[in-house]
Design an enzyme around this catalytic site. Structure first.
Site, PDB file in Angstrom:
ATOM      1  N   CYS A   1      28.447  36.442  36.667  1.00  0.00           N
ATOM      2  CA  CYS A   1      29.891  36.202  36.794  1.00  0.00           C
ATOM      3  C   CYS A   1      30.277  35.136  35.772  1.00  0.00           C
ATOM      4  O   CYS A   1      29.830  33.988  35.856  1.00  0.00           O
ATOM      5  CB  CYS A   1      30.257  35.749  38.204  1.00  0.00           C
TER       6      CYS A   1
ATOM      7  N   HIS B   1      41.136  33.556  40.259  1.00  0.00           N
ATOM      8  CA  HIS B   1      41.745  32.590  39.343  1.00  0.00           C
ATOM      9  C   HIS B   1      43.252  32.736  39.389  1.00  0.00           C
ATOM     10  O   HIS B   1      43.772  33.825  39.595  1.00  0.00           O
ATOM     11  CB  HIS B   1      41.226  32.764  37.911  1.00  0.00           C
TER      12      HIS B   1
HETATM   13  P1  5GP Z   1      42.590  38.555  34.733  1.00  0.00           P
HETATM   14  O1  5GP Z   1      43.128  39.705  33.932  1.00  0.00           O
HETATM   15  O2  5GP Z   1      41.227  38.873  35.323  1.00  0.00           O
HETATM   16  O3  5GP Z   1      43.573  38.075  35.760  1.00  0.00           O
HETATM   17  O4  5GP Z   1      42.453  37.365  33.736  1.00  0.00           O
HETATM   18  C1  5GP Z   1      41.267  36.988  33.113  1.00  0.00           C
HETATM   19  C2  5GP Z   1      41.650  36.059  31.991  1.00  0.00           C
HETATM   20  O5  5GP Z   1      40.488  35.387  31.565  1.00  0.00           O
HETATM   21  C3  5GP Z   1      42.241  36.773  30.779  1.00  0.00           C
HETATM   22  O6  5GP Z   1      43.555  36.291  30.547  1.00  0.00           O
HETATM   23  C4  5GP Z   1      41.276  36.420  29.638  1.00  0.00           C
HETATM   24  O7  5GP Z   1      41.930  36.172  28.421  1.00  0.00           O
HETATM   25  C5  5GP Z   1      40.562  35.175  30.182  1.00  0.00           C
HETATM   26  N1  5GP Z   1      39.211  35.018  29.700  1.00  0.00           N
HETATM   27  C6  5GP Z   1      38.254  35.984  29.670  1.00  0.00           C
HETATM   28  N2  5GP Z   1      37.094  35.486  29.202  1.00  0.00           N
HETATM   29  C7  5GP Z   1      37.322  34.166  28.931  1.00  0.00           C
HETATM   30  C8  5GP Z   1      36.494  33.123  28.413  1.00  0.00           C
HETATM   31  O8  5GP Z   1      35.308  33.289  28.118  1.00  0.00           O
HETATM   32  N3  5GP Z   1      37.085  31.898  28.267  1.00  0.00           N
HETATM   33  C9  5GP Z   1      38.374  31.678  28.595  1.00  0.00           C
HETATM   34  N4  5GP Z   1      38.849  30.439  28.406  1.00  0.00           N
HETATM   35  N5  5GP Z   1      39.189  32.642  29.083  1.00  0.00           N
HETATM   36  C10 5GP Z   1      38.663  33.871  29.247  1.00  0.00           C
HETATM   37 ZN    ZN Z   2      32.075  33.990  40.144  1.00  0.00          ZN
END
Ligand code: 5GP
Ligand code: ZN
Length: 110
Positions: free
Chosen positions: A5, A101
């Site tokens: 994860c 998140h």
């Molecule tokens: P979700 O679409 O799951 O709500 O959002 C996941 C977010 O995590 C996305 O906006 C993506 O840009 C961000 N994200 C994915 N991998 C990384 C990472 O390795 N570092 C950071 N800082 N953000 C990430």
């Molecule tokens: Zn996790």
């Protein structure tokens, strides 16, 4: 901690991600692919897959995430201009990282 994860690894300090805020329960860092001038992620250290998996015992961390978002909005100076707080839930809701998140998004030009 859940195997494989990404946000477990980030939140527990195993990646190079710079934290804007950290305490024993959660971390805050900038989204790597920002959708606005200010795009922060508020992430609990404990693995919870999504909003669907929240139970009564998670009430405190959810409240803390929102209260932290409020403080971060002020620190990033978007509290007065306004911002969005967003939980994407499961694939159809746009979730791609299956570790809870909260997105804090703002800072658009007036
Ligand atoms: P979700 O679409 O799951 O709500 O959002 C996941 C977010 O995590 C996305 O906006 C993506 O840009 C961000 N994200 C994915 N991998 C990384 C990472 O390795 N570092 C950071 N800082 N953000 C990430
Ligand atoms: Zn996790």
């Amino acid at each position: 901690m859940e195997n494989d994860c990404l946000f477990c690894k980030i939140a527990n300090g195993q990646m190079d991600t710079r934290f804007l805020f950290e305490n024993e329960n959660l971390v805050v860092f900038r989204d790597i692919n920002p959708h606005a001038p200010v795009h922060l992620l508020i992430v609990p250290k404990r693995h919870i897959r999504s909003v669907n998996d929240l139970t009564e015992v998670d009430s405190a961390i959810v409240a803390e995430m929102i209260m932290t978002a409020k403080q971060m909005a002020k620190a990033e100076m978007v509290d007065q201009s306004g911002y969005k707080l967003l939980f994407n839930v499961e694939k159809g809701g746009g979730q791609v990282i299956f570790h809870l998140h909260l997105h804090l998004i703002g800072g658009w030009k007036k």
